[in-house]
Design an enzyme around this catalytic site. Structure first.
Site, PDB file in Angstrom:
ATOM      1  N   ASP A 166      14.200  96.135 -20.503  1.00 47.29           N
ATOM      2  CA  ASP A 166      13.405  95.002 -20.036  1.00 47.29           C
ATOM      3  C   ASP A 166      13.587  94.831 -18.525  1.00 47.29           C
ATOM      4  O   ASP A 166      13.832  95.808 -17.810  1.00 47.29           O
ATOM      5  CB  ASP A 166      13.832  93.742 -20.810  1.00 47.29           C
ATOM      6  CG  ASP A 166      12.675  92.799 -21.074  1.00 47.29           C
ATOM      7  OD1 ASP A 166      12.189  92.182 -20.103  1.00 47.29           O
ATOM      8  OD2 ASP A 166      12.259  92.673 -22.232  1.00 47.29           O
ATOM      9  N   HIS A 226      12.440  87.644 -18.069  1.00 51.16           N
ATOM     10  CA  HIS A 226      12.048  88.017 -19.433  1.00 51.16           C
ATOM     11  C   HIS A 226      13.187  88.640 -20.226  1.00 51.16           C
ATOM     12  O   HIS A 226      13.420  88.307 -21.394  1.00 51.16           O
ATOM     13  CB  HIS A 226      10.859  88.976 -19.320  1.00 51.16           C
ATOM     14  CG  HIS A 226      10.203  89.364 -20.595  1.00 51.16           C
ATOM     15  ND1 HIS A 226      10.570  90.467 -21.329  1.00 51.16           N
ATOM     16  CD2 HIS A 226       9.179  88.816 -21.265  1.00 51.16           C
ATOM     17  CE1 HIS A 226       9.804  90.577 -22.388  1.00 51.16           C
ATOM     18  NE2 HIS A 226       8.933  89.594 -22.384  1.00 51.16           N
ATOM     19  N   SER A 406       7.117  89.526 -27.803  1.00 47.39           N
ATOM     20  CA  SER A 406       8.390  89.776 -27.110  1.00 47.39           C
ATOM     21  C   SER A 406       9.514  88.944 -27.697  1.00 47.39           C
ATOM     22  O   SER A 406      10.676  89.334 -27.644  1.00 47.39           O
ATOM     23  CB  SER A 406       8.261  89.426 -25.618  1.00 47.39           C
ATOM     24  OG  SER A 406       7.724  90.483 -24.889  1.00 47.39           O
TER      25      SER A 406
END
Length: 589
Positions: A166, A226, A406
């Site tokens: 990520d 994220h 996600s």
């Protein structure tokens, strides 16, 4: 694909999947932003092994330059990835469709080319959400959650490493104790946003961008953090009187940084998968703590490319399970990569009702669903996890709600970590089979969302006892009245799954097994969300074993026959609380 990151508030985020690809630098620095289209400025070419007397690789490079020139492009070699393929930098941004044509022509003109394909950009799978605080329904809800809280009686992921491919991970106070050393795979300094290329620091410096950096007409965007949000769902520290708790709060998370400013390249992501799973990547140190689970909350449009598929195959060959977000475009996952690659567990998203989240991709390639949030009914219907308050560069630790596949994906990755703790030698195929055959039915509409909603305790039980709870062995229905030992239903075949029901609060069911000499009977009871108890007796009614766990938990009990002849065992299912209804009972020996 798009890498447009829109942040209307400090902790709200949108990574859109339709639109433009980020305008990354030409080799060595920032250049003009790319126009709005699915574009890239790199090409991956894998050459066959050159036998004596065959064309030299230098000549093949000349062929590649000639073919590229016919398309008005120049190429310079950037690197060789872990799969042995060359990654070429192109002189300008080019539509992926044109590069596919170029690649086909290259393979026609040079028999020494094994495959050629665009080095596509992938992007974090996240959709907008708000920041109000709420409960972690994704962990514990019996309607739409993975019921990790039930599994915690016996498993918390200890001893398992989960790689988060990520944007990197911030050393959040609610995460730091569970972070192990990772790696920054981003070679391009424009994408990396940290002033350097690949190195051993995978912490997230922020993926913010200024106006027009990622695509013409795009506004400036704040950092998403994220990877930190994803990591918190997997393994935020538990029982520390702070913030949130991860699905596998006893596991370790490993940051493998592959996404940065405007997204991330396929070639970097592929190398990340190989390194995370313990494979060799040229120029990188060996991974001291290889991951058994790879979480890829990222993706883009198009068919599965050879580079991604080869890296997935490589990771699986070392025993790692690859869990991938299905995507947030509300389209068939067959056009979403790498979720459409073979050998991955593709995850769709449900909201708190257990129905499909409006944004989630779907289709026959989706394997399972998990809580990803649906804030159309309010911000608290999102997924709360660890974050950072910085709008560009890092700021203070905080928490926020996000939604997207996600967020669904780390719920599944966390459950897989619990499963690996239960059975460390399990293969990726065993993990996937147990996960998919132990899901709960959707309580609301979720068409083409896989086999159901992932259920942590049921998945563990299925992995440990593949015949239990609807497995592939013999199946039978109980026959009433079987509420005494004298009227017990006989079970003659090992690995039999009984479909039963308790119709009143005073109901009880008995089953008779003639246990062969030297065998051990294992009884596994799945009561759904209710609280039913399990007992084993001998022929005279003496209790030999029992399991009386709470509501929604899998009960399991065993009894060995150490004698020289068969011996009678009675297995009893008894109502305790939670309402009447159906159950499954597996009897194996």
């Amino acid at each position: 694909m798009s890498c447009s990151i829109k942040v209307p508030a400090r902790t709200a985020l949108s990574l859109l999947l339709a639109g433009a690809v980020c305008g990354l630098a030409q080799a060595g620095g920032a250049g003009n932003p790319a126009p709005r289209a699915s574009m890239t400025d790199r090409l991956i070419v894998k050459y066959k092994e050159v036998a004596e007397g065959r064309v030299a690789l230098g000549q093949s490079d000349l062929v590649a330059q000639r073919v590229a020139g016919a398309f008005g492009l120049k190429m310079s070699e950037l690197k060789t990835n872990a799969l042995g393929a060359k990654v070429f930098q192109l002189s300008r941004w080019t539509p992926e469709a044109d590069l596919q044509t170029l690649a086909r022509q290259l393979m026609l003109d040079d028999a020494n080319v094994e495959y050629a394909e665009p080095d596509r950009l992938m992007h974090a799978q996240l959709t907008p959400n708000d920041t109000n605080y709420g409960s972690l329904w994704g962990l514990s809800s019996t309607t739409a959650g993975v019921r990790a809280n039930v599994a915690w009686d016996t498993h918390n992921g200890a001893g398992v490493t989960v790689a988060v491919l990520d944007t990197g991970i911030r050393p959040h106070v609610d995460l730091a104790a569970n972070i192990v050393a990772g790696y920054d795979m981003i070679a391009d300094t424009f994408v990396s946003n940290d002033g350097n290329g690949r190195d051993s620091d995978p912490s997230d410096p922020g993926d913010w961008n200024t106006a027009n950096q990622c695509a013409q007409g795009d506004p400036a965007a704040n950092s998403s953090w994220h990877g930190t949000h994803v990591a918190g769902t997997i393994a935020a520290v538990g029982n520390n009187n702070r913030g949130v708790i991860g699905v596998a709060y006893g596991a370790k998370v490993q940051a493998v940084r592959v996404l940065g400013r405007c997204g991330g390249y396929t070639s970097d992501i592929a190398d990340g998968m190989i390194w995370a799973s313990g494979g060799t990547v040229s120029g990188l140190p060996a991974n001291a703590t290889p991951a058994k689970v790879l979480n890829l909350s990222l993706g883009g449009s198009g068919a599965c490319d050879t580079t991604s598929q080869s890296a997935i195959n490589s990771a699986r060959s070392r025993g790692a399970t690859v869990v991938v977000a299905a995507g947030n475009s509300n389209v068939n996952v067959s056009n979403a990569s790498p979720a459409n690659c073979s050998g991955v567990i593709a995850v769709a998203s449900v909201g708190p009702t257990g129905g499909k989240a409006y944004y989630s991709n779907f289709g026959s390639l989706v394997d399972v669903a998990a809580p990803g949030g649906d804030t159309s009914g309010g911000s608290a219907n999102g997924i709360l996890s660890t974050l950072n308050a910085g709008t560009t560069t890092p700021g203070a630790d905080n928490y926020a709600y996000y939604q997207g596949t996600s967020m669904a994906t780390p719920h599944v990755a966390g459950v897989v970590a619990l499963m690996y703790q239960a059975k460390p030698a399990a293969t990726p195929d065993e993990i996937e089979t147990a996960l998919k055959t132990s899901t709960r039915a959707f309580p609301a509409t979720c068409s083409q969302c896989g086999t159901g909603i992932v259920d942590a305790p049921a998945a563990i039980a299925k992995l440990l006892n593949p015949g239990g709870g609807g497995g592939s062995g013999t199946t039978m229905n109980e026959s009433e009245s079987n509420n005494t030992r004298g009227t017990a239903d006989p079970v003659a075949t090992a690995n039999t799954t009984v479909n039963g029901a308790l119709s009143t609060t005073s109901d009880t069911d008995y089953f008779l097994v003639n246990l062969p000499a030297g065998k051990t009977l294992t009884a596994t009871l799945n009561p759904g969300t209710r609280d039913y108890d399990l007992y084993i007796y001998n022929s005279s009614g003496t209790q030999l074993a029992s399991s009386t766990k709470g509501a929604g938990q899998i009960d399991s009990a065993t009894s060995a026959n150490t004698g020289s002849r068969s011996s009678v065992r009675y297995v009893r299912v008894r109502y305790y609380s939670g309402g009447t209804g159906s159950y499954t009972l597996n009897l194996n020996w």
